[in-house]
Design an enzyme around this catalytic site. Sequence first.
Site, short mmCIF file in Angstrom:
data_model
loop_
_atom_site.label_atom_id
_atom_site.label_comp_id
_atom_site.label_asym_id
_atom_site.label_seq_id
_atom_site.Cartn_x
_atom_site.Cartn_y
_atom_site.Cartn_z
N HIS A 160 0.84 -1.24 0.01
CA HIS A 160 0.05 -0.01 0.12
C HIS A 160 0.75 1.38 0.06
CE1 HIS A 160 -3.35 -2.77 1.19
NE2 HIS A 160 -2.43 -3.30 2.02
N SER A 281 15.77 22.08 -14.91
CA SER A 281 14.51 22.77 -15.15
C SER A 281 15.09 24.28 -15.72
CB SER A 281 13.80 23.00 -13.73
OG SER A 281 12.98 24.47 -13.97
N LYS A 287 16.67 22.01 -9.61
CA LYS A 287 16.08 20.82 -10.20
C LYS A 287 16.95 19.70 -10.79
CE LYS A 287 11.86 19.73 -9.99
NZ LYS A 287 10.66 20.03 -10.52
N GLU A 294 10.20 8.96 -16.43
CA GLU A 294 8.96 9.60 -16.85
C GLU A 294 8.30 8.92 -17.94
OE1 GLU A 294 8.41 13.64 -14.98
OE2 GLU A 294 10.37 13.15 -15.05
#
Length: 468
Positions: A160, A281, A287, A294
């Site tokens: 979970h 970024s 970043k 992704e």
Amino acid sequence: MTSESNKMWGGRFAMSPAEIMEEINASIGFDKALAPQDIRGSKAHAAMLADAGIITKADAEAIIAGLDKVAAEVAAGTFEWKRSLEDVHMNVESRLKEIAGTPAGRLHTARSRNDQVATDFRLWVRDQIDGIDAALKALQLALAKKAEAHAATVMPGFTHLQPAQPVTFGHHLLAYVEMFARDRGRFADARKRLNESPLGSAALAGTSFPIDRHKTAADLGFDRPMSNSLDGVSDRDFALETLAAATIAAVHLSRLAEEIVIWMTPQFGFITLTDKFTTGSSIMPQKRNPDAAELTRAKVGRIAGAFQSLVIVMKGLPLAYSKDMQEDKEATFDAIASLKLAIAAMAGMVGDLEPVPDRMRAAAGRGYSTATDLADWLVRELKMPFRDAHHVTGTIVKLAETSGTDLEALPLEAMQGVEPRITKDVYSVLSVENSVKSRTSYGGTAPQNVLKMAQGWIACLELGSKTG
Ligand code: ARG
């Protein structure tokens, strides 16, 4: 647009097709990718026609030499594809006519574009399966090597996405080695069923010429010819099955990709990726984004979409060939290219990533992750039924929670307040290291198990065994 009809089939046609007809009908924009397979199939067909005495040896030689020339032009990028010739089959044959003259007109004896395209596409899918198998194997090896190096690196195991029980990083990575092994098995199964030749099914009914389908099948590396000519030209389940296997493999890749994304967040901080596999970024200088993970996660969309798209094309199609089937290629091409890219990117990321053992260990100890070890201790040492042990442990966890401490740091008296028979020996099972060490059951997370499994996989993969 020319005013003549199509020169490959236009005998009874007086006019050329409408511009929009040509546009919707033509597949050359994408099926030119099948040119190498198309030429290979035609060479096998021509050789067989000569052997069977259907065309002369001299004609077959002229055809084969001409096809080699066409292949060279395609490979060199000098071949001129024409939309007016619809598809790869007619483009190749028309160019062959220019090169070889009259004999070229005999190549299409006892053959149709229907069995031709079915053959080409099978050969193409088969080649792709072989490439995917090699790529998945390389990914497995990257995972197994990382697992070997981190057989004893403790991390939290989750259910979970809540801390559940400590596991080792190596154990976690080997779970994916197993998944990719099953994926390879699925592709291998698809390949086995795919490996029958449709060539010689002709348009749908077979042919009156004395062709030798066993010969062309063997020439093209197929195990045997397909037994039913109607099935031969209308089956696309070989592509569906491959896309289904691709979809499941992509799902596995996406799960690992998602974990990399999670592990990379500063909140987790379980792994680092180098500059090779991260991007910055344009506005936020701090970043470091795991874009490749992704994108791997996202590729499932296209791949599962291709499966869905072909299922819908094929659903309810009457036998035998229908032009609908031309829609089988683009989505398949895209799905296979996407899958290969995702596998390669994932293999790169797995090699590049480094765990941060301190962060993993600290997280592994949080969330009372050794509570099951405590319950098991009560069962083993005090002969308590597991259900009662579960209850006692729950009370002790609550105590630790209210006093804001880990199980390991809870004083013995506090535990004895709940169950007086508990002794100081209990602390031996409460550390995360001892917890993982104790999980020696087959397939369990004990570092010695994990090391053995990782080394077994590496040996198997490096020896080049097909499924292992
Ligand atoms: N381009 C066609 C396809 O991909 C080739 C077969 C055409 N057959 C036909 N009878 N028109 O399916």
